[in-house]
Design an enzyme around this catalytic site. Sequence first.
Site, mmCIF file in Angstrom:
data_model
loop_
_atom_site.group_PDB
_atom_site.id
_atom_site.type_symbol
_atom_site.label_atom_id
_atom_site.label_comp_id
_atom_site.label_asym_id
_atom_site.label_seq_id
_atom_site.Cartn_x
_atom_site.Cartn_y
_atom_site.Cartn_z
ATOM 1 N N SER A 145 9.465 13.232 -34.277
ATOM 2 C CA SER A 145 9.241 13.786 -32.943
ATOM 3 C C SER A 145 7.734 13.846 -32.697
ATOM 4 O O SER A 145 7.018 12.901 -32.993
ATOM 5 C CB SER A 145 9.894 15.165 -32.834
ATOM 6 O OG SER A 145 9.683 15.713 -31.550
ATOM 7 N N TYR A 159 6.893 10.883 -22.211
ATOM 8 C CA TYR A 159 6.796 10.991 -23.672
ATOM 9 C C TYR A 159 7.246 12.375 -24.139
ATOM 10 O O TYR A 159 7.975 12.504 -25.119
ATOM 11 C CB TYR A 159 5.345 10.724 -24.085
ATOM 12 C CG TYR A 159 5.104 10.654 -25.572
ATOM 13 C CD1 TYR A 159 5.443 9.517 -26.299
ATOM 14 C CD2 TYR A 159 4.493 11.705 -26.245
ATOM 15 C CE1 TYR A 159 5.200 9.436 -27.663
ATOM 16 C CE2 TYR A 159 4.243 11.635 -27.609
ATOM 17 C CZ TYR A 159 4.589 10.503 -28.313
ATOM 18 O OH TYR A 159 4.344 10.439 -29.659
ATOM 19 N N LYS A 163 10.390 13.205 -26.660
ATOM 20 C CA LYS A 163 10.224 13.896 -27.936
ATOM 21 C C LYS A 163 11.004 15.209 -27.975
ATOM 22 O O LYS A 163 11.469 15.623 -29.044
ATOM 23 C CB LYS A 163 8.743 14.108 -28.222
ATOM 24 C CG LYS A 163 7.986 12.805 -28.467
ATOM 25 C CD LYS A 163 8.608 11.992 -29.596
ATOM 26 C CE LYS A 163 7.821 10.747 -29.926
ATOM 27 N NZ LYS A 163 8.411 9.975 -31.045
#
Length: 256
Positions: A145, A159, A163
């Site tokens: 992650s 993004y 994650k």
Amino acid sequence: MTFPVLQDKVIIVTGGAQGMGEATARLAANAGAKVVLADFNEAGGQAVVDSITADGGQATFVKTDVSNPASVENMVKQTVDAYGRLDGAVNNAALKPDVDPLSDLDDEYFDRLIGVDLKGVALCLKYELRQLIAQGDGGSIVNISSTNGFRPQYNQGVYTAAKHGVVGLTKNAALENGPHNIRVNSVAPGAIETPMLVESIQDNNLKPEDVAPRLSVLNRFGKPEEVAEGSVWLLSDNSSYVTGTVLHVDGGYTGR
């Protein structure tokens, strides 16, 4: 980590052609694993494999697009064909963060980034878990992650979403597969000195010396090898009672 904590275990590392994936593949091989390095970058991935084998390790390259189900299924098949089984994986492959505010969302890059960073992890879990369940003797999977999964960064909304999703997938996979003695954890790196980080800093017109103190209480970037140490520990039996958790390798960033 130089002692053989992964002796004869078969481990897949996605995104292994550079950065944290490369460091993880090298460390896993050094710890005794038979490594399958999966990456879309054929030349880079094969070069890492050649280097590992030249140093006495065992490694094989499989060209893989983690956003493509057939490619991921083939990755696992090629692993079993080469080494007879699968014991664990580090699902590391990712694209660099986006650079625009959500009001200027790049639709095309959204699809690409989510396809690799989130869907790619889900597909890897799907086929890795199927193989581990079929074998019936457990295993360990590590999903990479990011601190973005806990603290957002400006102009990195896609993004950050991806994650966050990786953390959610990790927790669900751990819950569902504990009865199979399959452990699933995540490593959340902070600012790690990789080509992707350097490129991201340049994309945002920043300087490394200005960024590092903001992203670590240790006032430096982390090294790929420091992330690899965490992943290898989670793959090993030394972490046998750890599942569904996130190991932060971020220089204290998320804690302050």
